[in-house]
Scaffold this motif. Structure first.
Motif, PDB file in Angstrom:
ATOM      1  N   GLU A  34      93.867  -8.231  45.999  1.00 26.58           N
ATOM      2  CA  GLU A  34      93.358  -7.815  44.697  1.00 26.58           C
ATOM      3  C   GLU A  34      93.670  -8.856  43.627  1.00 26.58           C
ATOM      4  O   GLU A  34      92.839  -9.139  42.764  1.00 26.58           O
ATOM      5  CB  GLU A  34      93.949  -6.460  44.305  1.00 26.58           C
ATOM      6  N   SER A  37      91.276 -11.677  44.070  1.00 29.86           N
ATOM      7  CA  SER A  37      89.907 -11.311  43.697  1.00 29.86           C
ATOM      8  C   SER A  37      89.721 -11.322  42.190  1.00 29.86           C
ATOM      9  O   SER A  37      88.643 -11.617  41.686  1.00 29.86           O
ATOM     10  CB  SER A  37      89.558  -9.927  44.259  1.00 29.86           C
ATOM     11  N   LYS A  38      90.801 -11.027  41.455  1.00 33.41           N
ATOM     12  CA  LYS A  38      90.716 -11.008  39.992  1.00 33.41           C
ATOM     13  C   LYS A  38      91.005 -12.376  39.388  1.00 33.41           C
ATOM     14  O   LYS A  38      90.441 -12.735  38.357  1.00 33.41           O
ATOM     15  CB  LYS A  38      91.715  -9.990  39.430  1.00 33.41           C
ATOM     16  N   THR A 148      82.717  -6.410  40.516  1.00 30.06           N
ATOM     17  CA  THR A 148      83.160  -6.304  39.128  1.00 30.06           C
ATOM     18  C   THR A 148      83.113  -4.840  38.684  1.00 30.06           C
ATOM     19  O   THR A 148      82.183  -4.109  39.014  1.00 30.06           O
ATOM     20  CB  THR A 148      82.252  -7.142  38.207  1.00 30.06           C
ATOM     21  N   GLN A 149      84.128  -4.426  37.936  1.00 33.79           N
ATOM     22  CA  GLN A 149      84.184  -3.057  37.436  1.00 33.79           C
ATOM     23  C   GLN A 149      84.072  -3.030  35.920  1.00 33.79           C
ATOM     24  O   GLN A 149      84.442  -3.986  35.243  1.00 33.79           O
ATOM     25  CB  GLN A 149      85.493  -2.384  37.859  1.00 33.79           C
TER      26      GLN A 149
END
Length: 270
Positions: A34, A37-38, A148-149
């Motif tokens: 995570e 990924s960010k 993407t959130q």
């Protein structure tokens, strides 16, 4: 849920518990993915600082992932990034539904008709997750890579999906506030969001008027399945000097029509 179905998802002797059962090492490994990924490409020291973890511990995790193709290391810069195997595993989430494939022609048409980037997103745990995108050829453009959130209350797709919620579900969502104010335009009050939902239902599309990012606007509409349930949202996003108040109605009609075309392909009766 009957015992047969329950046993397929967990051991037969498993006892229900209020406390989630987790494995610390697996938790830490997922945290690493995570973080990458960010953060994009990161050196070991950068990753360790960001996660507040020992470089030696993280290196063991990264080495294990590297052997399986889950992460990659650039020899020249010594930067770590998410690998192709992680993408292939994550892509299985998209294959659970054919909405991505069904929406692609409509997204391409939207991009060509408006000159703006077209997006596809779904709701998951109270957030919008973007799962597909067709980029415009313009040099200045919106970019939401898959995964993407975005918060529901401040995004075009999020508001479009919220407008399909039942009164009870919408009330619960509003009760879960407060909502973050990203720009002066962000709608954060319950009354304001309720009024916005009424407007979206009347027009058939949602308008994000620089509510998440200054200088960026978005127009979105919900996609329904054969049961009349909203399963995704389709949108166009672009800079405010191109997506102007003068062309919102025109672009909104195109987005609404695209959402209806995809909905019909999924069996919705409109």
């Amino acid at each position: 849920m009957d015992s047969d179905n329950r046993n397929r998802g967990r051991p037969k002797k498993f006892q229900e518990s209020e406390t989630p059962i987790t494995i610390q090492a697996v938790d830490r490994a997922i945290d690493v993915l995570e973080a990458l990924s960010k953060g994009g490409a990161l050196t070991l020291s950068e990753l360790a600082k960001r996660m507040d973890q020992s470089p030696a511990t993280l290196y063991r995790v990264l080495s294990t992932f590297q052997a399986r193709g889950m992460v990659e290391n650039e020899p020249l810069t010594q930067e770590w990034s998410v690998g192709a195997s992680a993408f292939r595993i994550g892509a299985s989430f998209l294959r659970r539904s054919n909405v991505t494939a069904r929406a692609l022609p409509a997204m391409r048409h939207l991009m060509e008709a408006t000159g703006e980037t077209s997006n596809l997103g779904i709701e998951k745990s109270g957030m919008v997750i973007f799962i597909s995108q067709v980029e415009t050829h313009e040099s200045i453009r919106a970019f939401f890579p898959p995964g993407t959130q975005a918060p529901m209350h401040s995004s075009g797709i999020g508001k479009a999906l919220l407008s399909t919620f039942s009164d009870a579900r919408l009330h619960k969502f509003l009760q879960d506030g407060p909502f973050e104010k990203f720009t002066p335009q962000t709608i954060v009050t319950q009354d304001g969001l309720l009024s916005e939902m009424q407007a979206i239902r009347a027009k058939g599309f949602a308008f994000d008027n620089e509510e998440k990012s200054n200088g960026m606007r978005c127009i979105a509409a919900p996609i329904l399945n054969f049961q009349g349930q909203a399963v995704a949202g389709i949108s166009i996003s672009g800079p405010s000097h191109r997506v102007t108040p003068d062309n919102v109605a025109q672009f909104g009609a195109l987005v609404k029509a695209a959402a209806e075309d995809v909905s019909r392909s999924l069996g919705a009766e409109l």
